[in-house]
Design an enzyme around this catalytic site. Structure first.
Site, mmCIF file in Angstrom:
data_model
loop_
_atom_site.group_PDB
_atom_site.id
_atom_site.type_symbol
_atom_site.label_atom_id
_atom_site.label_comp_id
_atom_site.label_asym_id
_atom_site.label_seq_id
_atom_site.Cartn_x
_atom_site.Cartn_y
_atom_site.Cartn_z
ATOM 1 N N VAL A 43 -0.430 3.539 4.175
ATOM 2 C CA VAL A 43 -1.156 2.730 3.212
ATOM 3 C C VAL A 43 -2.102 1.788 3.941
ATOM 4 O O VAL A 43 -1.771 1.265 4.999
ATOM 5 C CB VAL A 43 -0.168 1.881 2.371
ATOM 6 C CG1 VAL A 43 -0.897 1.046 1.347
ATOM 7 C CG2 VAL A 43 0.875 2.753 1.713
ATOM 8 N N CYS A 44 -3.286 1.585 3.365
ATOM 9 C CA CYS A 44 -4.215 0.556 3.828
ATOM 10 C C CYS A 44 -4.820 -0.074 2.580
ATOM 11 O O CYS A 44 -4.255 0.036 1.504
ATOM 12 C CB CYS A 44 -5.272 1.136 4.764
ATOM 13 S SG CYS A 44 -6.415 2.277 3.967
ATOM 14 N N ALA A 45 -5.967 -0.718 2.716
ATOM 15 C CA ALA A 45 -6.577 -1.373 1.551
ATOM 16 C C ALA A 45 -7.155 -0.365 0.564
ATOM 17 O O ALA A 45 -6.976 -0.495 -0.651
ATOM 18 C CB ALA A 45 -7.658 -2.345 2.002
ATOM 19 N N GLY A 101 -7.449 3.369 1.420
ATOM 20 C CA GLY A 101 -7.069 4.743 1.725
ATOM 21 C C GLY A 101 -7.791 5.328 2.914
ATOM 22 O O GLY A 101 -7.364 6.337 3.468
ATOM 23 N N THR A 133 -3.735 -0.159 -1.274
ATOM 24 C CA THR A 133 -3.099 -1.241 -2.026
ATOM 25 C C THR A 133 -3.949 -1.682 -3.214
ATOM 26 O O THR A 133 -3.414 -2.192 -4.193
ATOM 27 C CB THR A 133 -2.822 -2.468 -1.128
ATOM 28 O OG1 THR A 133 -4.032 -2.882 -0.501
ATOM 29 C CG2 THR A 133 -1.772 -2.171 -0.090
#
Length: 177
Positions: free
Chosen positions: A65-67, A69, A93
């Protein structure tokens, strides 16, 4: 090398317990809110963490997961090149919280840190403007700064990497307290 699978926030919600969630954002971004149970291993720490991630993937699936994708898909490609299967959360997220799903925060409290993409944009834009202004007021050679930043942005887009993000990720506000 195949492109790793992705899942939407809704798909992850129904299967959340099947995954070890790895948040590949900087510690500062992680502290601003992360998926419940997520472990923070920043993108620039993926390679040194390969043995740990391999063991985790043997127990459960890895959900990266990141901000948005983008970084998690980059991390998934890195893991796939080392034979470690993983899945990336489409939209990161942002899509998770936009879907009404809650975020967790570290015990020391929530931190407000700009997303890495935003930090890169403001830094690159500031350096381009600085190069142009100094080129007009001081010496035309300063315009090379703007050209260098522009070339770096093109290289970043073509290679799907970002050297400026790696540098910014090392700044104190992007690190753990």
């Amino acid at each position: 090398m195949s492109i790793p699978a992705t899942l939407t926030a809704g798909q992850v919600l129904s299967r959340h317990q099947e995954f070890t969630v790895i948040d590949v954002r900087t510690p500062g971004e992680y502290a601003s809110g992360h998926l419940p149970g997520a472990v923070n291993i920043p993108l620039d720490r993926i390679a040194p963490s390969l043995p740990r991630l391999r063991r985790a993937a043997e127990d459960k699936g890895l959900l990266l997961v990141c901000a948005t994708g983008a970084r998690s898909e980059n991390a998934a490609r890195t893991l796939a090149s080392h034979g470690i299967p993983s899945t990336s959360l489409t939209g990161g997220t942002r899509s998770w919280s936009a879907g009404g799903h809650g975020l967790d925060y570290p015990a020391e409290g929530r931190r407000s840190v700009w997303a890495m993409e935003r930090q890169v944009r403001v830094t690159a834009g500031s350096l381009v403007l600085l190069g142009l202004v100094l080129g007009l007021l001081v010496h035309p050679a300063f315009q090379l700064l703007s050209a260098g930043i522009g070339a770096g942005l093109v290289f970043s887009a073509v290679t799907d990497t970002c050297g400026m993000a790696l540098v910014l990720g090392r700044l104190p506000f992007n690190r753990r307290r």
